[in-house]
Design a protein around this motif. Structure first.
Motif, PDB file in Angstrom:
ATOM      1  N   GLU A 136       0.810  -1.213   0.000  1.00 52.50           N
ATOM      2  CA  GLU A 136       0.000   0.000   0.000  1.00 52.50           C
ATOM      3  C   GLU A 136       0.851   1.273   0.000  1.00 52.50           C
ATOM      4  OE1 GLU A 136      -2.506  -0.437   3.385  1.00 52.50           O
ATOM      5  OE2 GLU A 136      -0.870  -0.277   4.846  1.00 52.50           O
ATOM      6  N   TRP A 186      -4.541  10.034  -4.439  1.00 47.73           N
ATOM      7  CA  TRP A 186      -5.732   9.882  -3.614  1.00 47.73           C
ATOM      8  C   TRP A 186      -6.679   8.834  -4.176  1.00 47.73           C
ATOM      9  CZ3 TRP A 186      -5.848  11.257   1.158  1.00 47.73           C
ATOM     10  CH2 TRP A 186      -5.056  12.311   1.597  1.00 47.73           C
ATOM     11  N   GLU A 193       1.053   3.991  -3.095  1.00 47.02           N
ATOM     12  CA  GLU A 193       0.761   5.424  -2.932  1.00 47.02           C
ATOM     13  C   GLU A 193       1.895   6.293  -3.462  1.00 47.02           C
ATOM     14  OE1 GLU A 193       0.406   8.764   0.614  1.00 47.02           O
ATOM     15  OE2 GLU A 193       0.286   6.628   1.121  1.00 47.02           O
ATOM     16  N   ILE A 238      -5.313   5.537  -2.957  1.00 48.07           N
ATOM     17  CA  ILE A 238      -5.551   5.435  -1.514  1.00 48.07           C
ATOM     18  C   ILE A 238      -6.979   4.989  -1.239  1.00 48.07           C
ATOM     19  CG2 ILE A 238      -5.793   6.796   0.598  1.00 48.07           C
ATOM     20  CD1 ILE A 238      -3.360   8.418  -0.318  1.00 48.07           C
ATOM     21  N   TYR A 247       0.274   9.095   3.391  1.00 51.98           N
ATOM     22  CA  TYR A 247      -1.000   8.792   4.055  1.00 51.98           C
ATOM     23  C   TYR A 247      -0.961   7.446   4.772  1.00 51.98           C
ATOM     24  CZ  TYR A 247      -5.982   8.140   4.818  1.00 51.98           C
ATOM     25  OH  TYR A 247      -7.205   7.931   5.398  1.00 51.98           O
ATOM     26  N   PHE A 248      -0.473   6.414   4.122  1.00 53.40           N
ATOM     27  CA  PHE A 248      -0.537   5.073   4.712  1.00 53.40           C
ATOM     28  C   PHE A 248       0.424   4.896   5.885  1.00 53.40           C
ATOM     29  CE2 PHE A 248      -2.651   3.608   0.744  1.00 53.40           C
ATOM     30  CZ  PHE A 248      -3.748   3.039   1.359  1.00 53.40           C
TER      31      PHE A 248
END
Length: 331
Positions: free
Chosen positions: A86, A103, A90, A106, A326-327
């Protein structure tokens, strides 16, 4: 086939990351600065996938399957693969297609993970979802069964004797196992380790009532609700941050009433409690309050505590890039 342990893969990732950081220090003229984090994450994702594949081969050879059905094993495998790739997905998508592509990937990954976890929870009654979904094998404890070992186990107490003065259990020379499966622990210690290992592998998930199922569903869907709130209120708003915190704390408080959890489930709840500290590193709290204080503390440790500079200075350089992914923060 050679076995690659999790520690070896983590060491590969660390070495690759340090070498790439060294290339960054050579300046933008080397052309490596923008590629370093993606390459480092690629090595880390590939190593985790290699561990997952190698564990599957070992389980098949040792005939030690997980105590779940085959469809559930497939769901757990796909969920593990998503968690392995993941972050790299991203970062790679952001580099190729920009913020819009970032995004999009995601949302797709979080949606796929939520669907898989809800299937495990509601259809297969898998109980509290743990991370990682499939625990890597401990290769030091995995010993294949040999015919000599089976013969030794069938004879029972005749293969050992107890010392008169020390009361110590000693294995006789006749019952010495083959070289491949030989160990230097006492027979009692080996039996206790094997029984404990078998018990942990065959532990069934704790049945969840309506309240606990709702709490686990809240935890599973929290990333999707957070992404939805980001789309509605924006990344600088406090509302997504507060909504996510309320959902996490509510889920933990509802699950804390559960009794008779197995060891892995208790460890998962402790992990979720510790991960609440991540809210100090999540925007907008990090941007307004945490960033200056954390960097000041790291700089203070690097300047005044001998030896810590080797750890804190690379951390100060990597923290801004880490905080934007983000992850790393919300996944």
């Amino acid at each position: 086939m050679p076995c690659f342990s999790t520690e070896v893969c983590a060491w590969i990732h660390t070495c690759a990351h340090r070498s790439l950081q060294h290339k960054e220090c050579q300046g933008p003229s080397s052309g490596r600065f923008s590629d370093s984090h993606e390459l480092s994450e690629l090595v880390y994702s590939a190593s985790n996938l290699l561990v997952l594949l190698n564990d599957w081969i070992l389980r098949k050879e040792l005939q030690r399957t997980m105590p779940v059905s085959l469809p559930q094993q497939k769901l757990l495998t796909w969920l593990s693969v998503l968690e392995c790739v993941e972050v790299f997905a991203e970062m790679g998508t952001a580099r190729v297609w920009g913020e819009m592509g970032r995004w999009t990937i995601i949302v797709l990954i979080q949606l796929a993970k939520a669907i898989l976890r809800l299937l495990l929870l509601l259809w297969y009654k898998a109980g509290i979802q743990t991370s990682p979904p499939i625990v890597p094998l401990n290769r030091e404890q995995q010993q294949p069964l040999h015919p000599q070992d089976m013969e030794g186990n069938s004879s029972g107490k005749d293969q050992t004797y107890v010392g008169r003065r020390s009361s110590r259990v000693v294995r006789s020379l006749q019952s010495t196992p083959s070289l491949q499966s030989r160990h230097w622990g006492s027979p009692q210690q080996r039996e206790e380790t094997q029984s404990r290992r078998a018990e942990e592998m065959n532990q069934h998930p704790t049945p969840l009532g309506l309240q606990e199922t709702f709490a686990e569903s809240v935890y599973i869907t929290r990333p999707l609700l957070h992404l939805l709130s980001l789309g509605v209120w924006g990344q600088r708003s406090w509302k997504p941050w507060l909504l996510s915190a309320i959902l996490d704390i509510s889920s933990l408080s509802l699950l804390s009433d559960l009794k008779d959890l197995n060891r892995r489930e208790r460890a998962e709840l402790r992990r979720r409690t510790v991960l609440l500290l991540y809210y100090l590193l999540r925007s907008p709290f990090y941007d307004r309050y945490s960033e200056g204080r954390i960097l000041f503390l790291l700089r203070l440790l690097a300047d005044y505590v001998p030896g810590l500079g080797f750890v804190t200075r690379p951390l100060m350089d990597y923290l801004p890039a880490w905080q934007k992914i983000y992850f790393y923060n919300w996944g």
